[in-house]
Design an enzyme around this catalytic site. Sequence first.
Site, PDB file in Angstrom:
ATOM      1  N   ASN A 143      -6.840  -4.739   5.676  1.00 43.30           N
ATOM      2  CA  ASN A 143      -7.377  -3.691   6.932  1.00 43.30           C
ATOM      3  C   ASN A 143      -7.978  -4.677   7.946  1.00 43.30           C
ATOM      4  OD1 ASN A 143      -6.980  -0.955   6.406  1.00 43.30           O
ATOM      5  ND2 ASN A 143      -8.214  -0.848   4.655  1.00 43.30           N
TER       6      ASN A 143
ATOM      7  N   ASP B 244       2.515   4.750   5.102  1.00 45.45           N
ATOM      8  CA  ASP B 244       2.275   3.858   6.603  1.00 45.45           C
ATOM      9  C   ASP B 244       2.391   2.733   6.236  1.00 45.45           C
ATOM     10  OD1 ASP B 244      -0.111   4.425   5.044  1.00 45.45           O
ATOM     11  OD2 ASP B 244      -1.341   5.089   6.713  1.00 45.45           O
TER      12      ASP B 244
ATOM     13  N   GLU C 232      -4.066   2.052  -3.005  1.00 45.29           N
ATOM     14  CA  GLU C 232      -3.917   3.562  -2.703  1.00 45.29           C
ATOM     15  C   GLU C 232      -2.845   4.255  -3.676  1.00 45.29           C
ATOM     16  OE1 GLU C 232      -5.449   5.380   0.941  1.00 45.29           O
ATOM     17  OE2 GLU C 232      -4.549   3.743   2.005  1.00 45.29           O
TER      18      GLU C 232
ATOM     19  N   ASN D  98       0.926  -1.095   0.025  1.00 49.02           N
ATOM     20  CA  ASN D  98      -0.066   0.062   0.101  1.00 49.02           C
ATOM     21  C   ASN D  98       0.842   1.109  -0.071  1.00 49.02           C
ATOM     22  OD1 ASN D  98      -1.331   2.090   0.870  1.00 49.02           O
ATOM     23  ND2 ASN D  98      -3.329   0.876   1.587  1.00 49.02           N
TER      24      ASN D  98
END
Length: 256
Positions: free
Chosen positions: A148, A246, A34, A7
């Site tokens: 997630n 992140d 993303e 990501n």
Amino acid sequence: MRIASWNINSIRVREDLLLDWVRRVEPDVLCLQETKVVDDEFPTDELMRLGYAVAMSGQPSYNGVAILAKRPISAIRIGLAGEGPTAERRAIAATVGGVRVLNVYVPNGKSIESPSFVEKLRWLERLRLTLDTLESADTPLVLCGDFNICRDDRDVYAPDLYRGQLHFHPDEQRALNRVLDFGLVDTFRERHAEGARYSFWDYRAAAFRRNEGMRIDYVFASRALLPRLKDCDIDNEPRHADKPSDHTPVVADFTD
DNA sequence: ATGGTAGTCGAACTA
């Protein structure tokens, strides 16, 4: 055959970091989530210069997924089964080197009280339906991406704090397990039983420095591909960058 | 320190 998932949290901001990482690790397949760009703004030329073909499904501002591959890409499919053209860009599939690759960015869910959490569960049901109707676990297949969801207590730095909360709720764990019941195996766990190995750390509160993270990014392999698994590991190096994503990459190696 | 940080887009939303 090296297959990785990352990501990237905006491919525009992370272009140099991405290109440096690709040069160092040389994945045969890299699944990105993303990307946050429309297809025209994707750094296709720069990646082509490194020998990669690109299949992408972008949208403005949010979401966006892509598959980069050093070998020819075929049978590209955008989205999940039954999705219309206005659906969020969260899934892309392609065949590379005889392996079917599904790359997903599962909805975050916002909070367990939110309607978005129900949408997250429904999205995972549609992912299972997509597998059932369009794929087979008896052929070489990888399902990877940002799910997630933490799978068990080893996958979150404070399980008792997060238990029953977003990313660590039994409903989403069950929904993910239903996807895996298709015939998929967590390649990282095949090689690493230890906890405190994470793929995501919040930008806030020095979470990475404290290793207060979550393992929510996965490379799952079909039962037919699993015998070819050599190793799977998480590469923390890019999380040390000046402007890191992140998330950090998960890398799985299979025999050719 | 009385939320924190980051990206997109240009205020508020997402994560």
